[in-house]
Design a protein around this motif. Structure first.
Motif, short mmCIF file in Angstrom:
data_model
loop_
_atom_site.label_atom_id
_atom_site.label_comp_id
_atom_site.label_asym_id
_atom_site.label_seq_id
_atom_site.Cartn_x
_atom_site.Cartn_y
_atom_site.Cartn_z
N ASP A 59 -0.58 11.21 2.44
CA ASP A 59 -1.18 11.79 1.23
C ASP A 59 -2.03 10.72 0.57
OD1 ASP A 59 0.22 14.17 1.62
OD2 ASP A 59 1.90 13.52 0.37
N ILE A 60 -3.25 11.09 0.17
CA ILE A 60 -4.14 10.16 -0.53
C ILE A 60 -4.50 10.81 -1.86
CG2 ILE A 60 -6.34 8.93 -0.50
CD1 ILE A 60 -6.19 9.02 2.57
N SER A 61 -4.29 10.08 -2.94
CA SER A 61 -4.61 10.59 -4.27
C SER A 61 -5.35 9.50 -5.06
CB SER A 61 -3.35 11.04 -5.01
OG SER A 61 -2.44 9.97 -5.13
N GLU A 62 -5.84 9.90 -6.20
CA GLU A 62 -6.65 9.00 -7.02
C GLU A 62 -6.28 9.20 -8.48
OE1 GLU A 62 -11.42 8.26 -7.94
OE2 GLU A 62 -10.79 9.80 -6.50
N GLY A 89 -13.67 -3.00 5.24
CA GLY A 89 -13.49 -1.85 4.34
C GLY A 89 -12.66 -0.72 4.92
N ARG A 90 -12.06 -0.94 6.09
CA ARG A 90 -11.24 0.09 6.73
C ARG A 90 -9.78 -0.34 6.68
NH1 ARG A 90 -11.74 4.24 8.85
NH2 ARG A 90 -13.28 4.96 10.25
N LEU A 91 -8.96 0.50 6.01
CA LEU A 91 -7.53 0.25 5.90
C LEU A 91 -6.82 0.95 7.05
CD1 LEU A 91 -5.32 -0.92 3.91
CD2 LEU A 91 -5.02 1.45 3.21
N SER A 92 -6.01 0.20 7.80
CA SER A 92 -5.29 0.77 8.95
C SER A 92 -3.79 0.59 8.76
CB SER A 92 -5.71 0.08 10.25
OG SER A 92 -7.07 0.33 10.53
N ILE A 93 -3.06 1.65 9.08
CA ILE A 93 -1.60 1.63 9.07
C ILE A 93 -1.17 1.92 10.50
CG2 ILE A 93 0.49 2.64 8.10
CD1 ILE A 93 -1.33 3.74 5.82
N GLN A 97 -11.46 4.80 5.74
CA GLN A 97 -12.54 4.00 5.19
C GLN A 97 -12.40 4.01 3.67
OE1 GLN A 97 -14.87 2.30 7.06
NE2 GLN A 97 -15.43 1.35 5.13
N LEU A 98 -12.30 2.84 3.09
CA LEU A 98 -12.16 2.74 1.63
C LEU A 98 -13.52 2.87 0.96
CD1 LEU A 98 -9.64 -0.23 1.34
CD2 LEU A 98 -9.16 2.22 1.25
N PRO A 99 -13.56 3.46 -0.22
CA PRO A 99 -14.83 3.55 -0.94
C PRO A 99 -15.30 2.17 -1.40
CG PRO A 99 -13.05 4.55 -2.21
CD PRO A 99 -12.47 4.12 -0.91
N ASP A 100 -16.54 2.10 -1.83
CA ASP A 100 -17.13 0.82 -2.24
C ASP A 100 -16.53 0.29 -3.54
OD1 ASP A 100 -18.77 0.79 -0.05
OD2 ASP A 100 -20.44 1.76 -1.10
N ASN A 101 -15.95 1.16 -4.36
CA ASN A 101 -15.50 0.73 -5.68
C ASN A 101 -14.02 0.33 -5.71
OD1 ASN A 101 -14.56 3.35 -5.36
ND2 ASN A 101 -14.70 3.81 -7.53
N VAL A 102 -13.54 -0.36 -4.66
CA VAL A 102 -12.16 -0.83 -4.65
C VAL A 102 -12.13 -2.35 -4.71
CG1 VAL A 102 -11.28 1.15 -3.38
CG2 VAL A 102 -11.92 -0.90 -2.14
N ASP A 103 -11.03 -2.86 -5.29
CA ASP A 103 -10.79 -4.29 -5.32
C ASP A 103 -9.88 -4.61 -4.14
OD1 ASP A 103 -10.26 -6.91 -5.85
OD2 ASP A 103 -9.20 -6.55 -7.74
N GLU A 104 -10.45 -5.09 -3.05
CA GLU A 104 -9.69 -5.31 -1.82
C GLU A 104 -8.57 -6.33 -2.00
OE1 GLU A 104 -12.42 -6.22 1.32
OE2 GLU A 104 -13.16 -4.15 1.43
N GLU A 105 -8.71 -7.23 -2.96
CA GLU A 105 -7.68 -8.24 -3.21
C GLU A 105 -6.45 -7.64 -3.92
OE1 GLU A 105 -7.94 -11.34 -1.98
OE2 GLU A 105 -9.83 -10.64 -1.12
N SER A 106 -6.59 -6.45 -4.47
CA SER A 106 -5.50 -5.86 -5.26
C SER A 106 -4.59 -4.94 -4.46
CB SER A 106 -6.09 -5.07 -6.42
OG SER A 106 -6.65 -3.85 -5.94
#
Length: 142
Positions: A42-45, A71-75, A105-114
């Motif tokens: 599930d992905i929510s915002e 920018g691609r998150l893999s599980i 694929q993560l959107p451009d407006n994410v803080d990858e360090e967080s």
């Protein structure tokens, strides 16, 4: 002893009972699932973050890998079948097992360090903070 369902040699669909056709369909679907574990995601915002929840019952957190590349998150991970123990033999296994990988694929407006993750009771929760400074660029047409 392993129990197996006897399949009649007659392959003519017209002569089969409806219940036999349904049994074959669902038994084939269930047996195919055993080697093809695909966890539900599930992905929510919210206003300030993205949340990803993955159902991974029966897995240890050591068996799960989360990675980020370009920018691609893999599980990914692997859920192994329990071995026979104390003389116990399985006659029917409907639980899915095997390795899996899910990528987003993560959107451009994410803080990858967080990016942070927690795992409890078979549920993997990943939270990703939004970065309001990262906005899409407007390209002017000449």
């Amino acid at each position: 002893m392993t129990l197996m369902k006897y399949n009649r040699p007659n392959k003519d669909v017209a002569s089969k009972r409806f219940s036999d056709i349904m049994d074959e369909f669902f038994n084939d679907a269930l047996s195919a699932r055993r080697d093809n574990f695909v966890p539900s995601i599930d992905i929510s915002e919210t206003e300030d973050q993205f949340l990803i929840s993955a159902e991974l019952p029966g897995m240890k957190k050591e068996d799960i890998t989360i990675s980020l590349e370009n920018g691609r998150l893999s599980i990914s991970g692997e859920r192994n079948i329990k071995s026979e123990e104390n003389g116990k033999k399985y006659h029917r296994v409907e639980t899915s097992y095997g390795s899996f990988e899910r990528s987003f694929q993560l959107p451009d407006n994410v803080d990858e360090e967080s990016i942070s993750a927690s795992y409890e009771n078979g549920l993997l929760d990943i939270s990703i903070q939004k970065n309001e400074q990262e906005v899409k660029k407007q390209i002017e047409i000449s």
